[in-house]
Design a protein around this motif. Structure first.
Motif, PDB file in Angstrom:
ATOM      1  N   LEU A 241       0.830  -1.207   0.000  1.00  0.00           N
ATOM      2  CA  LEU A 241       0.000   0.000   0.000  1.00  0.00           C
ATOM      3  C   LEU A 241       0.866   1.260   0.000  1.00  0.00           C
ATOM      4  CD1 LEU A 241      -2.809   1.269   0.159  1.00  0.00           C
ATOM      5  CD2 LEU A 241      -2.680   1.069   2.661  1.00  0.00           C
ATOM      6  N   GLY A 242       1.930   1.224   0.801  1.00  0.00           N
ATOM      7  CA  GLY A 242       2.843   2.369   0.825  1.00  0.00           C
ATOM      8  C   GLY A 242       3.519   2.574  -0.515  1.00  0.00           C
ATOM      9  N   ALA A 243       3.950   1.471  -1.155  1.00  0.00           N
ATOM     10  CA  ALA A 243       4.588   1.570  -2.469  1.00  0.00           C
ATOM     11  C   ALA A 243       3.598   2.061  -3.519  1.00  0.00           C
ATOM     12  CB  ALA A 243       5.153   0.206  -2.865  1.00  0.00           C
ATOM     13  N   TRP A 244       2.354   1.616  -3.419  1.00  0.00           N
ATOM     14  CA  TRP A 244       1.296   2.040  -4.347  1.00  0.00           C
ATOM     15  C   TRP A 244       1.085   3.556  -4.259  1.00  0.00           C
ATOM     16  CZ3 TRP A 244      -3.569  -1.386  -5.302  1.00  0.00           C
ATOM     17  CH2 TRP A 244      -4.378  -0.806  -6.273  1.00  0.00           C
ATOM     18  N   LEU A 245       0.991   4.056  -3.032  1.00  0.00           N
ATOM     19  CA  LEU A 245       0.764   5.491  -2.839  1.00  0.00           C
ATOM     20  C   LEU A 245       1.954   6.311  -3.316  1.00  0.00           C
ATOM     21  CD1 LEU A 245      -0.903   5.416   0.706  1.00  0.00           C
ATOM     22  CD2 LEU A 245      -2.030   5.771  -1.503  1.00  0.00           C
ATOM     23  N   TRP A 246       3.159   5.711  -3.255  1.00  0.00           N
ATOM     24  CA  TRP A 246       4.365   6.442  -3.622  1.00  0.00           C
ATOM     25  C   TRP A 246       4.603   6.445  -5.127  1.00  0.00           C
ATOM     26  CZ3 TRP A 246       9.996   4.435  -3.324  1.00  0.00           C
ATOM     27  CH2 TRP A 246      10.881   5.486  -3.590  1.00  0.00           C
ATOM     28  N   GLN A 247       4.562   5.236  -5.729  1.00  0.00           N
ATOM     29  CA  GLN A 247       4.953   5.125  -7.139  1.00  0.00           C
ATOM     30  C   GLN A 247       3.898   4.429  -8.011  1.00  0.00           C
ATOM     31  OE1 GLN A 247       7.487   6.392  -8.738  1.00  0.00           O
ATOM     32  NE2 GLN A 247       8.601   7.243  -6.994  1.00  0.00           N
ATOM     33  N   GLY A 248       2.763   4.145  -7.462  1.00  0.00           N
ATOM     34  CA  GLY A 248       1.713   3.594  -8.309  1.00  0.00           C
ATOM     35  C   GLY A 248       1.408   2.131  -8.059  1.00  0.00           C
ATOM     36  N   GLN A 249       0.379   1.668  -8.756  1.00  0.00           N
ATOM     37  CA  GLN A 249      -0.177   0.340  -8.545  1.00  0.00           C
ATOM     38  C   GLN A 249       0.811  -0.790  -8.829  1.00  0.00           C
ATOM     39  OE1 GLN A 249      -3.646  -0.359 -10.939  1.00  0.00           O
ATOM     40  NE2 GLN A 249      -3.866  -2.489 -10.322  1.00  0.00           N
ATOM     41  N   LEU A 250       1.558  -0.692  -9.913  1.00  0.00           N
ATOM     42  CA  LEU A 250       2.441  -1.790 -10.316  1.00  0.00           C
ATOM     43  C   LEU A 250       3.543  -2.031  -9.293  1.00  0.00           C
ATOM     44  CD1 LEU A 250       2.713  -1.139 -14.165  1.00  0.00           C
ATOM     45  CD2 LEU A 250       1.335  -2.853 -12.962  1.00  0.00           C
ATOM     46  N   LEU A 251       4.104  -0.964  -8.737  1.00  0.00           N
ATOM     47  CA  LEU A 251       5.115  -1.153  -7.698  1.00  0.00           C
ATOM     48  C   LEU A 251       4.482  -1.755  -6.452  1.00  0.00           C
ATOM     49  CD1 LEU A 251       8.004  -0.823  -6.670  1.00  0.00           C
ATOM     50  CD2 LEU A 251       7.387   1.475  -5.880  1.00  0.00           C
ATOM     51  N   GLY A 252       3.266  -1.333  -6.140  1.00  0.00           N
ATOM     52  CA  GLY A 252       2.573  -1.907  -4.981  1.00  0.00           C
ATOM     53  C   GLY A 252       2.378  -3.402  -5.123  1.00  0.00           C
ATOM     54  N   ILE A 253       1.975  -3.841  -6.300  1.00  0.00           N
ATOM     55  CA  ILE A 253       1.787  -5.281  -6.548  1.00  0.00           C
ATOM     56  C   ILE A 253       3.125  -6.011  -6.457  1.00  0.00           C
ATOM     57  CG2 ILE A 253       1.119  -6.985  -8.282  1.00  0.00           C
ATOM     58  CD1 ILE A 253      -0.943  -4.953  -9.301  1.00  0.00           C
ATOM     59  N   THR A 254       4.156  -5.404  -7.020  1.00  0.00           N
ATOM     60  CA  THR A 254       5.493  -6.018  -6.987  1.00  0.00           C
ATOM     61  C   THR A 254       5.970  -6.226  -5.555  1.00  0.00           C
ATOM     62  OG1 THR A 254       6.102  -5.012  -9.107  1.00  0.00           O
ATOM     63  CG2 THR A 254       7.898  -5.712  -7.661  1.00  0.00           C
ATOM     64  N   VAL A 255       5.862  -5.193  -4.729  1.00  0.00           N
ATOM     65  CA  VAL A 255       6.312  -5.278  -3.340  1.00  0.00           C
ATOM     66  C   VAL A 255       5.461  -6.285  -2.565  1.00  0.00           C
ATOM     67  CG1 VAL A 255       6.496  -3.993  -1.173  1.00  0.00           C
ATOM     68  CG2 VAL A 255       7.269  -2.955  -3.314  1.00  0.00           C
ATOM     69  N   PHE A 256       4.173  -6.277  -2.798  1.00  0.00           N
ATOM     70  CA  PHE A 256       3.259  -7.209  -2.122  1.00  0.00           C
ATOM     71  C   PHE A 256       3.648  -8.662  -2.401  1.00  0.00           C
ATOM     72  CE2 PHE A 256      -0.679  -9.773  -2.567  1.00  0.00           C
ATOM     73  CZ  PHE A 256      -1.022  -9.848  -1.216  1.00  0.00           C
ATOM     74  N   LEU A 257       3.822  -9.002  -3.674  1.00  0.00           N
ATOM     75  CA  LEU A 257       4.158 -10.379  -4.045  1.00  0.00           C
ATOM     76  C   LEU A 257       5.561 -10.764  -3.583  1.00  0.00           C
ATOM     77  CD1 LEU A 257       2.666 -10.537  -7.661  1.00  0.00           C
ATOM     78  CD2 LEU A 257       1.703 -11.484  -5.556  1.00  0.00           C
ATOM     79  N   ALA A 258       6.504  -9.819  -3.677  1.00  0.00           N
ATOM     80  CA  ALA A 258       7.880 -10.108  -3.256  1.00  0.00           C
ATOM     81  C   ALA A 258       7.955 -10.354  -1.757  1.00  0.00           C
ATOM     82  CB  ALA A 258       8.805  -8.966  -3.655  1.00  0.00           C
ATOM     83  N   MET A 259       7.185  -9.603  -0.985  1.00  0.00           N
ATOM     84  CA  MET A 259       7.193  -9.789   0.462  1.00  0.00           C
ATOM     85  C   MET A 259       6.640 -11.159   0.829  1.00  0.00           C
ATOM     86  SD  MET A 259       8.228  -8.082   3.122  1.00  0.00           S
ATOM     87  CE  MET A 259       8.146  -6.328   2.743  1.00  0.00           C
ATOM     88  N   ILE A 260       5.543 -11.549   0.193  1.00  0.00           N
ATOM     89  CA  ILE A 260       4.981 -12.879   0.438  1.00  0.00           C
ATOM     90  C   ILE A 260       6.001 -13.949   0.064  1.00  0.00           C
ATOM     91  CG2 ILE A 260       3.219 -14.523  -0.287  1.00  0.00           C
ATOM     92  CD1 ILE A 260       1.307 -12.200  -0.661  1.00  0.00           C
ATOM     93  N   GLY A 261       6.615 -13.782  -1.112  1.00  0.00           N
ATOM     94  CA  GLY A 261       7.578 -14.776  -1.577  1.00  0.00           C
ATOM     95  C   GLY A 261       8.748 -14.949  -0.636  1.00  0.00           C
ATOM     96  N   ASN A 262       9.297 -13.848  -0.102  1.00  0.00           N
ATOM     97  CA  ASN A 262      10.467 -13.975   0.757  1.00  0.00           C
ATOM     98  C   ASN A 262      10.094 -14.488   2.145  1.00  0.00           C
ATOM     99  OD1 ASN A 262      13.226 -13.904   0.536  1.00  0.00           O
ATOM    100  ND2 ASN A 262      13.435 -11.871   1.451  1.00  0.00           N
ATOM    101  N   PHE A 263       8.891 -14.199   2.606  1.00  0.00           N
ATOM    102  CA  PHE A 263       8.442 -14.782   3.863  1.00  0.00           C
ATOM    103  C   PHE A 263       8.305 -16.296   3.722  1.00  0.00           C
ATOM    104  CE2 PHE A 263       7.947 -10.741   5.672  1.00  0.00           C
ATOM    105  CZ  PHE A 263       7.534 -10.865   7.001  1.00  0.00           C
ATOM    106  N   ILE A 264       7.795 -16.745   2.598  1.00  0.00           N
ATOM    107  CA  ILE A 264       7.670 -18.193   2.357  1.00  0.00           C
ATOM    108  C   ILE A 264       9.053 -18.827   2.250  1.00  0.00           C
ATOM    109  CG2 ILE A 264       6.930 -19.910   0.661  1.00  0.00           C
ATOM    110  CD1 ILE A 264       4.502 -18.163   0.094  1.00  0.00           C
ATOM    111  N   ILE A 265       9.976 -18.152   1.562  1.00  0.00           N
ATOM    112  CA  ILE A 265      11.348 -18.666   1.456  1.00  0.00           C
ATOM    113  C   ILE A 265      11.977 -18.790   2.835  1.00  0.00           C
ATOM    114  CG2 ILE A 265      13.686 -18.093   0.668  1.00  0.00           C
ATOM    115  CD1 ILE A 265      12.339 -16.777  -1.801  1.00  0.00           C
ATOM    116  N   GLY A 266      11.830 -17.746   3.666  1.00  0.00           N
ATOM    117  CA  GLY A 266      12.390 -17.786   5.016  1.00  0.00           C
ATOM    118  C   GLY A 266      11.812 -18.912   5.844  1.00  0.00           C
ATOM    119  N   SER A 267      10.493 -19.107   5.754  1.00  0.00           N
ATOM    120  CA  SER A 267       9.841 -20.180   6.509  1.00  0.00           C
ATOM    121  C   SER A 267      10.317 -21.550   6.040  1.00  0.00           C
ATOM    122  CB  SER A 267       8.321 -20.081   6.351  1.00  0.00           C
ATOM    123  OG  SER A 267       7.830 -18.868   6.848  1.00  0.00           O
TER     124      SER A 267
END
Length: 258
Positions: A184-210
């Motif tokens: 949401l923060g990335a979306w407000l800063w640089q738009g929807q596409l960055l928000g989606i990118t950060v959202f998916l990347a965060m989920i992916g790295n949390f799964i990798i860490g787990s």
């Protein structure tokens, strides 16, 4: 401490918890903790009493185990102390520093392969340490939890896949929660596409860490190696390298269409 009129046979425990004289000392600590004992009888192969281990001995054992696990995750020799000689500090810490240098260099190579992507969308660099750091924190938490479970015999072969599945679910849930906030923060800063990118990347790295934080110590334990020693380096390397890779790949994919 019994009443004077109580007979000894009434106090008899017919099947007491005992420890074999050749068993690891950690077994005594587990027995005291599991059955709330103040002492554990030690017996030989004929089940004859050869001694006892009291709770004060158990505390020493627990302290040694905790120190060994803590030092192992950090990659330090368990004999190392603040007052140790300079040569001891260097000999204990240099090998792991070199390993960290190698893994950090691999992460740098991954980032370097996306040089054009970062030059085109420089704001991606602002989120790289956040995503890698959050994934590393998730991996370290999972690693600590699984390592403790292995030490207490809470992790059995029959439960491995259930444990892996549960930790993946935890990673997915926490990744979604944190990803929504960051996205949401990335979306407000640089738009929807960055928000989606950060959202998916965060989920992916949390799964990798787990996943890595669960599998690495279990794999080490199955190979009769201390699951605490070196696991932290592997978990951190995985969340850094794979975290950067999937984040920058997602950024290149989504932002290239903008």
């Amino acid at each position: 401490v019994a009443q004077p009129d109580v007979e000894v046979k009434e106090l008899l425990v017919e099947a007491p918890v005992v420890i074999d004289a050749f068993a690891p000392v950690e077994d005594a600590a587990r027995s005291c903790a599991r059955y709330d004992l103040m002492a554990v009888p030690v017996v030989d192969e004929h089940h004859s009493l050869v001694g006892i281990i009291t709770v004060d001995n158990v505390l020493d054992i627990v302290e040694d185990e905790a120190t060994e696990a803590l030092y192992g995750i950090a990659g330090l020799d368990r004999q190392l102390r603040v007052s140790s000689q300079l040569s001891e500090h260097l000999s204990s810490r240099i090998p792991w520093v070199m390993i960290n240098l190698l893994t950090a260099s691999m992460a740098a190579l991954v980032v370097g392969s996306f040089e054009e992507t970062i030059q085109k969308w420089a704001f991606l660099a602002a989120f790289m340490p956040v995503i890698a750091g959050m994934g590393g924190n998730m991996g370290t938490q999972t690693l600590t939890l699984i390592t403790r479970g292995l030490a207490l015999d809470d992790v059995s072969k029959a439960l491995i896949w259930r444990i892996v599945g549960r930790q993946l679910l935890v990673g997915l849930t926490l990744g979604c929660a944190v990803g929504i906030l960051m996205g949401l923060g990335a979306w407000l800063w640089q738009g929807q596409l960055l928000g989606i990118t950060v959202f998916l990347a965060m989920i992916g790295n949390f799964i990798i860490g787990s996943l890595v934080g669960t599998i690495v110590p279990i794999a080490f334990d199955s190979l009769d190696r201390d699951p605490a020693v070196g696991s932290g380096v592997i978990v951190t390397a995985a969340t850094d390298i794979l975290g950067f890779l999937q984040f920058l790949a997602l950024g290149a994919y989504f932002l290239s269409g903008s």
